[in-house]
Enzyme design. Sequence first.
Site: not given
Ligand SMILES: NC(=O)c1ccc[n+]([C@@H]2O[C@H](COP(=O)([O-])OP(=O)(O)OC[C@H]3O[C@@H](n4cnc5c(N)ncnc54)[C@H](OP(=O)(O)O)[C@@H]3O)[C@@H](O)[C@H]2O)c1
Length: 349
Positions: A116, A145, A149, A200, A214, A218, A332
Amino acid sequence: MSALVATAETPAQRRIALLGVGTVGRALIERLDALDDPRLRLGLLANSRRRLPVHGQTLPRDWAQSLAQGEAHDGSGLLPDLQPGDIVVDATASAELAAWHPRWLRQGLHVVSANKLGLGGPLLRQHEIRALAGEGRHYGDAATVGAGLPLIRTLRELRAGGDRIGAVVGVLSGTLAWLFDGYDGSEPFSARVRAAVAQGFAEPDPRVDLSGEDVRRKLLILARTAGYPLEHSEVRVDSLLTPAIIAAAPDRLDAALGELDAPLAERAARTARDGRVLRYVARFDAAGARIGLEALAADDPLAVGRGCDNRVAIWSTRYRDRPLQIQGPGAGAEVTAAALLDDLLRIVA
Ligand SMILES: NC(=O)c1ccc[n+]([C@@H]2O[C@H](COP(=O)([O-])OP(=O)(O)OC[C@H]3O[C@@H](n4cnc5c(N)ncnc54)[C@H](OP(=O)(O)O)[C@@H]3O)[C@@H](O)[C@H]2O)c1
């Protein structure tokens, strides 16, 4: 794992650099694998410490182990092996990578983001991204966001059709929607937060959700898309955090969260006595933008919806008397990865 792509190189085939292989990134890898579209080929995987170039047409089954032994990198967005027309998927929450979004577009790369901080960071960056996207370069924002949706898209289309957006009000955090769904104060709020982390729904550090930051990002993305060029400081945020929770070291956070229990239970009881329910609401109109906990009538459109549902009401020129309402699961890994894939498919369509 089956082949991620067909063997024949086609002119329409795009190489994808997937930055971030956490919850969302892994879900995207699985969807790409299941779809097996020859136009989309994973060419690079990265986490914050390592990068793995993917040679050949298929992603090795043991990619996670290979990545762990991959090239060390400094977490920057320098991607020298990509060519114009390739795609960067930002599935991180990295501020450093978000600053690279306009640079990648300038290099002729397409960008698809769940992060975001690209469009929801500094206003200047959002302007740059919007100005650079188009003319053969695509910026995919569907996952930023509402996890796909049709929120950003609808605002854009309403404005393209001549509408002025009068106001937007919504429950934009799936995590906070889940925490307040059915909450009446009879169980400790901190226990719900713990359950959300365990299942989760919440970030590993739930302060990211509870602070409202967050939701602010959005809201900024929606407001800017709607024609309100707001800066971060122009959004009034009522955080749920107390100073002690903000200051708590990771090993003391769980205990500190108990500070939320009594005040929120008291507020929930008072709200229930008035026949209302608590929801964490984001709103903007010409008068300003604010985010915080509100006591809504039980039949308010924003009060209905279950679990992680996002719900948003949009007032515009054509929806003047009754708002357009959009509701559905807004968090999710599955729906977020699906939104990223939708954006990837728009690029190769
Ligand atoms: N989870 C959800 O339901 C959800 C929903 C909507 C949007 N999002 C958004 O999607 C994004 C990812 O969410 P997530 O839940 O997948 O997060 P996550 O599980 O914490 O995974 C983040 C990933 O990004 C990597 N990373 C961090 N900095 C980096 C860099 N400089 N270069 C390359 N890789 C890097 C991390 O590596 P390391 O493991 O080495 O730290 C990890 O692999 C976030 O912006 C979140 O707000 C998530």
